[in-house]
Write a protein that holds these residues in place. Structure first.
Motif, short mmCIF file in Angstrom:
data_model
loop_
_atom_site.label_atom_id
_atom_site.label_comp_id
_atom_site.label_asym_id
_atom_site.label_seq_id
_atom_site.Cartn_x
_atom_site.Cartn_y
_atom_site.Cartn_z
N LEU B 39 43.10 46.49 48.71
CA LEU B 39 44.61 46.10 48.25
C LEU B 39 45.50 45.54 49.36
O LEU B 39 45.52 46.47 50.34
CB LEU B 39 45.24 47.12 47.45
N HIS B 40 45.99 44.44 49.51
CA HIS B 40 46.94 44.06 50.51
C HIS B 40 48.47 44.61 50.15
O HIS B 40 48.83 44.62 49.21
CB HIS B 40 46.87 42.49 50.70
N PRO B 41 48.95 44.38 51.29
CA PRO B 41 50.30 44.81 51.15
C PRO B 41 51.33 44.14 50.13
O PRO B 41 51.17 42.90 50.29
CB PRO B 41 51.16 45.02 52.61
N ASN B 42 52.00 44.82 49.35
CA ASN B 42 52.96 43.91 48.51
C ASN B 42 52.38 42.73 47.41
O ASN B 42 52.82 41.93 47.31
CB ASN B 42 54.04 43.33 49.42
N GLU B 43 51.13 43.09 47.38
CA GLU B 43 50.42 41.98 46.31
C GLU B 43 50.28 42.63 45.04
O GLU B 43 50.20 43.95 44.75
CB GLU B 43 49.04 41.73 47.00
N ILE B 44 50.21 41.85 44.10
CA ILE B 44 49.80 42.34 42.59
C ILE B 44 48.29 42.03 42.49
O ILE B 44 48.07 40.77 42.40
CB ILE B 44 50.63 41.68 41.43
N LEU B 45 47.58 42.94 42.22
CA LEU B 45 46.08 42.69 42.13
C LEU B 45 45.61 43.10 40.81
O LEU B 45 46.08 44.10 40.29
CB LEU B 45 45.11 43.57 43.26
N SER B 237 36.40 38.02 43.63
CA SER B 237 37.61 38.52 44.02
C SER B 237 38.08 37.11 44.25
O SER B 237 37.72 36.32 45.05
CB SER B 237 37.71 39.29 45.31
N LYS B 238 39.23 36.59 43.38
CA LYS B 238 39.57 35.56 43.31
C LYS B 238 41.15 35.35 43.56
O LYS B 238 41.68 36.27 42.69
CB LYS B 238 39.29 34.71 42.02
N LEU B 239 41.43 34.43 44.37
CA LEU B 239 43.08 34.34 44.12
C LEU B 239 43.46 33.53 42.94
O LEU B 239 42.69 32.62 42.37
CB LEU B 239 43.44 33.56 45.52
N LYS B 240 44.50 33.85 42.45
CA LYS B 240 44.96 33.23 41.11
C LYS B 240 45.09 31.49 41.44
O LYS B 240 44.55 30.95 40.36
CB LYS B 240 46.14 33.72 40.78
N SER B 241 45.65 31.22 42.27
CA SER B 241 45.73 29.75 42.53
C SER B 241 44.50 28.97 42.63
O SER B 241 44.51 27.72 42.65
CB SER B 241 46.76 29.73 43.89
N GLU B 242 43.26 29.73 43.01
CA GLU B 242 42.04 29.08 43.12
C GLU B 242 41.27 29.46 42.24
O GLU B 242 39.85 29.23 42.21
CB GLU B 242 41.39 29.67 44.65
N THR B 243 41.53 29.64 41.16
CA THR B 243 40.62 29.94 40.06
C THR B 243 41.06 29.91 38.37
O THR B 243 42.11 29.28 38.46
CB THR B 243 40.22 31.64 39.87
N THR B 244 40.45 29.81 37.52
CA THR B 244 40.87 29.51 36.11
C THR B 244 40.43 30.57 35.37
O THR B 244 39.41 31.49 35.60
CB THR B 244 40.20 28.37 35.50
N GLU B 247 36.78 30.68 34.45
CA GLU B 247 35.92 31.18 35.82
C GLU B 247 35.83 32.62 35.63
O GLU B 247 34.56 33.37 35.78
CB GLU B 247 36.25 30.88 37.07
N ILE B 248 37.15 33.31 35.52
CA ILE B 248 37.06 34.75 35.31
C ILE B 248 36.34 35.30 34.17
O ILE B 248 35.57 36.35 34.22
CB ILE B 248 38.65 35.22 35.15
N VAL B 249 36.57 34.44 33.02
CA VAL B 249 35.64 34.92 31.92
C VAL B 249 34.14 35.01 32.18
O VAL B 249 33.28 36.02 31.67
CB VAL B 249 36.04 34.08 30.76
N LYS B 250 33.75 33.90 32.86
CA LYS B 250 32.27 34.01 33.25
C LYS B 250 31.88 34.95 34.25
O LYS B 250 30.80 35.79 33.83
CB LYS B 250 31.74 32.50 34.09
N LEU B 251 32.80 35.33 35.18
CA LEU B 251 32.55 36.34 35.95
C LEU B 251 32.39 37.71 35.14
O LEU B 251 31.47 38.87 35.42
CB LEU B 251 33.48 36.58 37.11
N ILE B 252 33.21 38.18 34.47
CA ILE B 252 33.40 39.20 33.54
C ILE B 252 32.10 39.33 32.66
O ILE B 252 31.57 40.38 32.47
CB ILE B 252 34.55 39.08 32.49
#
Lengths: 328, 258
Positions: B39-45, B237-244, B247-252
């Motif tokens: 978890l990076h500082p000040n990020e929402i994960l 682990s995907k940045l929101k700006s680089e995924t859809t 894609e997340i549903v497929k990973l899940i």
């Protein structure tokens, strides 16, 4: 406009007063007292009032400990037996010529110890409180009979009898010493429950044990604490009773656990845990004794008392339930 | 292993929280299998995954409810052990559990300070009720949370109000890391929107946030990075700006394997 606001405030005040179980049962007690004062000649005499106070003081004191257990989400069935056992230990020491203060401390320590065992059984071995304390009720009673072979212990020294029989002059009255103990203990218990971290945690554990543990409260420690206090308070009540009666009998306080639990229930402390006030317990214990006293003064045979008390318990808890259902 | 250590030392931004090779077993069930997490500082994960993917187990390890059977945890680069919820809180890790950890019979103020009631200075044993009320009022105000009254028992609050109280409580303690398990699951549309607003506000105040959610729309509306667990393993682990969302549903679901 202004009167409307005033009316609103007034009805909010009424709602708060009737919403507060302690105020409700205090009103019930006052109504009962007023009725008896009008319909009997003897009820409202300082002699009778102090008699009533003294007669319920030891039940009330034991019930303060029980209140903490019930607020903490448990139940303690052992205080009647613990009252008797701690009295017998103290009386045996006194009979052997041990100093009064040491004998009393030993009796109180034994009461606290039985409660501690209850707490350990419940928090460490996860026995249901009902079973653990039911067992303790029987074990403690067994020790009462076993240690005395069933014989009561008499001839207690005057230094000990003083505790339950002395009257302390305050203003124009001679107030029985056990009543003074009761008042001091209800104040201490109230402050303990409402103003200390332990008190906050007792309410939290009784309200929602899992949430309490998630926020870092040591649930096991709190349970051990409340049962230990219940045993300790039962021992205080027991010693005052024995001192008043002048004899430590192995059959003493038989069935008192039910009166003690009843005082707590009438006092509006939810048997589901997590809420209620110790003042309610004090008033609950008073109501039970006023009913007993009132029935006698009005000429009913004493045999009818349990039926009246039972009815009051059912009605009190029923009103509480109805009010809660409405609030939700 | 050596590589990983040097990598961590050399990385430009140290993760505020880092977990390496975390394993957790319940009897024969492998709840977590060699999971890495940072978890990076000040990020929402956002931590997402199907039921039994291991999300709750992972955050309960961070919040001290479970201890891992294997693996290492680093907080700001330092190796730590989290043995209990109190340990986690002492380290600045606050958790809003799915169960909320509120006591329904107690009032708002008492719940706000549940388990860490302040003691009046010099009194030794007495709870500082004034401070409880002041801090509760101040925090709720700062987060624009409106509740009926501090004296209201929690059982009279709505689901959204309870959630807001639990989130506000976590925020009040200035936790460096705030974990939220399904904060919007039990809420209506409007209440969920408010809680998501709160999450963003916490970030603005400098917290690093882990949020678990089944609702991908909520996830995409607040999270900057999305970590996906499946069957106790980390699968992405995907940045929101680089995924859809697809894609997340497929990973899940693991659909890309078929």
């Amino acid at each position: 406009m202004k009167t409307e606001g005033g009316q609103k405030k007034f009805s909010a005040l009424i709602a708060r007063l009737t919403g507060n179980q302690v105020i409700t049962i205090l009103l019930v007690l006052i109504v009962m007292g007023a009725y008896l004062s009008i319909h009997t000649r003897t009820f409202l005499t300082s002699y009778n009032i102090f008699n009533i106070l003294r007669a319920f003081s030891w039940i009330a004191i034991s019930a303060f400990g029980q209140s903490m257990v019930i607020i903490g989400g448990g139940i303690d069935l052992s205080p009647g037996s613990v009252m008797a056992l701690s009295s017998i230990i103290t009386a045996m020491l006194l009979a052997w010529g041990v100093d009064v203060s040491i004998s009393v401390v030993a009796g109180l320590a034994l009461g606290a110890f039985t409660g501690y065992i209850n707490g350990i059984l419940i928090s460490k071995t996860k026995l249901p409180p009902f079973i653990a304390t039911l067992g303790m009720m029987s074990v403690a009673r067994g020790f009462c009979y076993g240690l005395t072979s069933g014989w009561p212990i008499r001839h207690l020294p005057p230094g000990f009898l003083f505790l339950g029989q002395a009257d302390i002059p305050i203003f124009l009255w001679r107030v029985p010493l056990p009543v003074i103990f009761m008042i001091i203990l209800v104040i201490i218990s109230f402050i303990f429950l409402n103003n200390t971290r332990y008190g906050y945690h007792i309410y939290a554990v009784g309200g929602n044990e899992y949430s309490a543990s998630l926020t870092g409260i040591n649930v096991g420690k709190i349970k051990i604490l409340i049962y230990t206090l219940s045993g300790f308070f039962a021992a205080i009540g027991g010693l005052l009773m024995t001192s008043r009666l002048g004899v430590a009998a192995p059959t003493a306080a038989l069935g008192y656990e039910l009166d003690i639990i009843a005082a707590v229930a009438i006092g509006g402390i939810s048997l589901r845990g997590g809420e209620g006030s110790i003042w309610g317990t004090l008033i609950g214990a008073a109501i039970m004794q006023v009913i007993r006293n009132g029935l006698v003064l009005m000429g009913f045979p004493a045999y009818w008392q349990p039926a009246a008390i039972g009815g009051v318990i059912i009605i009190a808890v029923m009103i509480d339930q109805i009010k809660k259902a409405r609030a939700q | 292993m050596e590589d990983k250590v040097s990598l961590r030392k050399n990385s430009a931004i140290h993760p505020i929280l880092e977990m390496r090779g975390i394993c957790k077993y319940f009897g024969g069930v492998h709840a977590l299998e060699n999971v890495d997490f940072e978890l990076h500082p000040n990020e929402i994960l956002a931590l997402v995954g199907d039921n039994a993917a291991g999300k709750s187990t992972l955050i309960k390890i961070i919040s001290g409810v479970y201890t891992p059977d294997r693996g290492e945890i680093y907080l700001e680069g330092k190796r730590i052990e989290i043995r209990s919820p109190s340990d986690a809180r002492a380290l600045g890790i606050e958790t809003v559990y799915q169960e909320l950890a509120l006591v329904e019979t107690r009032d708002v103020a008492a719940n706000f300070f549940l388990g860490r009631e302040p003691i009046k200075e010099g009194s030794g044993i007495f709870v500082d009720k004034k401070k409880i009320e002041e801090v509760t009022v101040r925090t709720l105000k700062k987060l624009s949370i409106t509740l009926p009254s501090l004296r209201t028992a929690v059982r009279y609050l709505s689901g959204g109000q309870r959630q807001a109280l639990a989130v506000g409580r976590a925020a009040a303690w200035g936790g460096k890391i705030i974990i939220m398990d399904e904060p919007t699951a039990a809420l209506g549309v409007e209440e969920a929107r408010k809680v998501l607003g709160l999450v963003k506000q916490l970030k603005e105040q400098g917290a690093s946030i882990i949020i678990i959610s089944h609702n991908l729309r909520h996830v995409f509306s607040v999270a900057e990075r999305i970590v996906v667990l499946r069957g106790g393993r980390r699968v992405g682990s995907k940045l929101k700006s680089e995924t859809t969302g697809d894609e997340i549903v497929k990973l899940i679901t693991g659909a890309e394997l078929i």
